[in-house]
Scaffold this motif. Structure first.
Motif, mmCIF file in Angstrom:
data_model
loop_
_atom_site.group_PDB
_atom_site.id
_atom_site.type_symbol
_atom_site.label_atom_id
_atom_site.label_comp_id
_atom_site.label_asym_id
_atom_site.label_seq_id
_atom_site.Cartn_x
_atom_site.Cartn_y
_atom_site.Cartn_z
ATOM 1 N N GLY A 45 -36.993 60.091 0.208
ATOM 2 C CA GLY A 45 -37.813 61.128 -0.416
ATOM 3 C C GLY A 45 -39.281 61.050 -0.058
ATOM 4 N N GLU A 46 -39.676 60.023 0.658
ATOM 5 C CA GLU A 46 -41.048 59.861 1.100
ATOM 6 C C GLU A 46 -41.035 59.798 2.633
ATOM 7 N N TYR A 47 -42.164 59.446 3.238
ATOM 8 C CA TYR A 47 -42.244 59.477 4.694
ATOM 9 C C TYR A 47 -43.043 58.291 5.241
ATOM 10 N N LEU A 48 -42.593 57.771 6.361
ATOM 11 C CA LEU A 48 -43.366 56.805 7.130
ATOM 12 C C LEU A 48 -44.146 57.601 8.155
ATOM 13 N N VAL A 49 -45.390 57.201 8.413
ATOM 14 C CA VAL A 49 -46.262 57.916 9.342
ATOM 15 C C VAL A 49 -46.501 57.035 10.558
ATOM 16 N N TYR A 50 -46.219 57.584 11.737
ATOM 17 C CA TYR A 50 -46.404 56.857 12.989
ATOM 18 C C TYR A 50 -47.447 57.556 13.852
ATOM 19 N N TYR A 51 -48.289 56.752 14.480
ATOM 20 C CA TYR A 51 -49.269 57.257 15.437
ATOM 21 C C TYR A 51 -48.970 56.584 16.768
ATOM 22 N N ARG A 52 -48.611 57.373 17.769
ATOM 23 C CA ARG A 52 -48.234 56.870 19.090
ATOM 24 C C ARG A 52 -47.177 55.770 18.984
ATOM 25 N N GLY A 53 -46.239 55.955 18.078
ATOM 26 C CA GLY A 53 -45.127 55.033 17.936
ATOM 27 C C GLY A 53 -45.377 53.820 17.052
ATOM 28 N N THR B 194 -45.830 61.277 14.255
ATOM 29 C CA THR B 194 -44.449 61.545 13.856
ATOM 30 C C THR B 194 -44.249 61.024 12.434
ATOM 31 N N PHE B 195 -43.306 61.638 11.760
ATOM 32 C CA PHE B 195 -42.953 61.242 10.406
ATOM 33 C C PHE B 195 -41.475 60.883 10.382
ATOM 34 N N LYS C 54 -42.707 69.047 0.859
ATOM 35 C CA LYS C 54 -42.804 69.477 2.267
ATOM 36 C C LYS C 54 -44.164 70.116 2.529
ATOM 37 N N GLU C 55 -44.708 70.791 1.521
ATOM 38 C CA GLU C 55 -46.011 71.435 1.673
ATOM 39 C C GLU C 55 -47.095 70.392 1.952
ATOM 40 N N PHE C 56 -47.057 69.273 1.211
ATOM 41 C CA PHE C 56 -48.047 68.220 1.424
ATOM 42 C C PHE C 56 -47.870 67.600 2.807
ATOM 43 N N LEU C 57 -46.641 67.319 3.190
ATOM 44 C CA LEU C 57 -46.365 66.754 4.506
ATOM 45 C C LEU C 57 -46.902 67.671 5.598
ATOM 46 N N ASN C 58 -46.637 68.963 5.493
ATOM 47 C CA ASN C 58 -47.132 69.939 6.469
ATOM 48 C C ASN C 58 -48.654 69.989 6.486
ATOM 49 N N TYR C 59 -49.276 69.887 5.308
ATOM 50 C CA TYR C 59 -50.735 69.905 5.215
ATOM 51 C C TYR C 59 -51.332 68.709 5.961
ATOM 52 N N VAL C 60 -50.772 67.513 5.741
ATOM 53 C CA VAL C 60 -51.263 66.315 6.433
ATOM 54 C C VAL C 60 -51.094 66.485 7.937
ATOM 55 N N PHE C 61 -49.951 66.985 8.358
ATOM 56 C CA PHE C 61 -49.692 67.203 9.786
ATOM 57 C C PHE C 61 -50.713 68.169 10.378
ATOM 58 N N GLU C 62 -51.015 69.234 9.667
ATOM 59 C CA GLU C 62 -52.004 70.211 10.137
ATOM 60 C C GLU C 62 -53.403 69.598 10.190
ATOM 61 N N GLN C 63 -53.748 68.799 9.195
ATOM 62 C CA GLN C 63 -55.063 68.165 9.171
ATOM 63 C C GLN C 63 -55.229 67.219 10.364
ATOM 64 N N LEU C 64 -54.189 66.491 10.693
ATOM 65 C CA LEU C 64 -54.269 65.561 11.813
ATOM 66 C C LEU C 64 -54.328 66.293 13.143
ATOM 67 N N SER C 65 -53.667 67.419 13.239
ATOM 68 C CA SER C 65 -53.617 68.284 14.432
ATOM 69 C C SER C 65 -53.478 67.500 15.741
ATOM 70 N N MET C 66 -52.551 66.532 15.738
ATOM 71 C CA MET C 66 -52.214 65.769 16.942
ATOM 72 C C MET C 66 -50.691 65.778 17.076
ATOM 73 N N PRO C 67 -50.097 66.940 17.333
ATOM 74 C CA PRO C 67 -48.643 67.059 17.278
ATOM 75 C C PRO C 67 -47.878 66.140 18.224
ATOM 76 N N ASP C 68 -48.469 65.773 19.341
ATOM 77 C CA ASP C 68 -47.763 64.907 20.283
ATOM 78 C C ASP C 68 -47.908 63.426 19.951
ATOM 79 N N GLU C 69 -48.803 63.095 19.044
ATOM 80 C CA GLU C 69 -49.073 61.692 18.753
ATOM 81 C C GLU C 69 -48.637 61.251 17.358
#
Length: 107
Positions: A28-36, A22-23, A5-20
């Motif tokens: 146990g892993e995550y798909l990353v979406y940008y504007r859907g 989503t994970f 979760k720490e790594f996921l949060n770090y990536v989210f913070e680095q991107l700093s585009m909370p509205d665009e």
């Protein structure tokens, strides 16, 4: 090894585009979406980006590796440069596949 979760949060913070950004959790892993649109995966505490032409041009020296066994190679991105990641996501957006509409189940 699942992504922390720490790594996921770090990536989210680095991107700093909370509205665009989503994970979506996936085994146990995550798909990353940008504007859907699916941009890539986070697996084993590493960010993998779809190898679309613009991404390959912007990161010619980047490592290519499969995010999990049996997967196609993807670009392993440096998550420490949030500004570059934001520019990258914007640049490759039009090359990402448009999600297919979900079919409604009729019971």
């Amino acid at each position: 090894m699942a992504t922390s979760k720490e790594f996921l949060n770090y990536v989210f913070e680095q991107l700093s585009m909370p509205d665009e950004i989503t994970f979506r959790p996936m085994m146990g892993e995550y798909l990353v979406y940008y504007r859907g649109r699916l941009v890539g995966d986070i697996c084993d505490d590493r960010l993998f980006i779809k190898p679309v032409p613009t991404a390959l041009e912007m990161m010619p020296q980047a490592e290519l590796a499969p995010p999990y066994k049996g997967a196609k190679n993807m670009i392993v991105a440096d998550v420490d440069d949030g500004e570059f990641l934001r520019r990258l996501f914007e640049a490759i957006y039009d090359e990402l596949p448009v999600p297919k509409p979900r079919k409604k189940k009729i019971i």
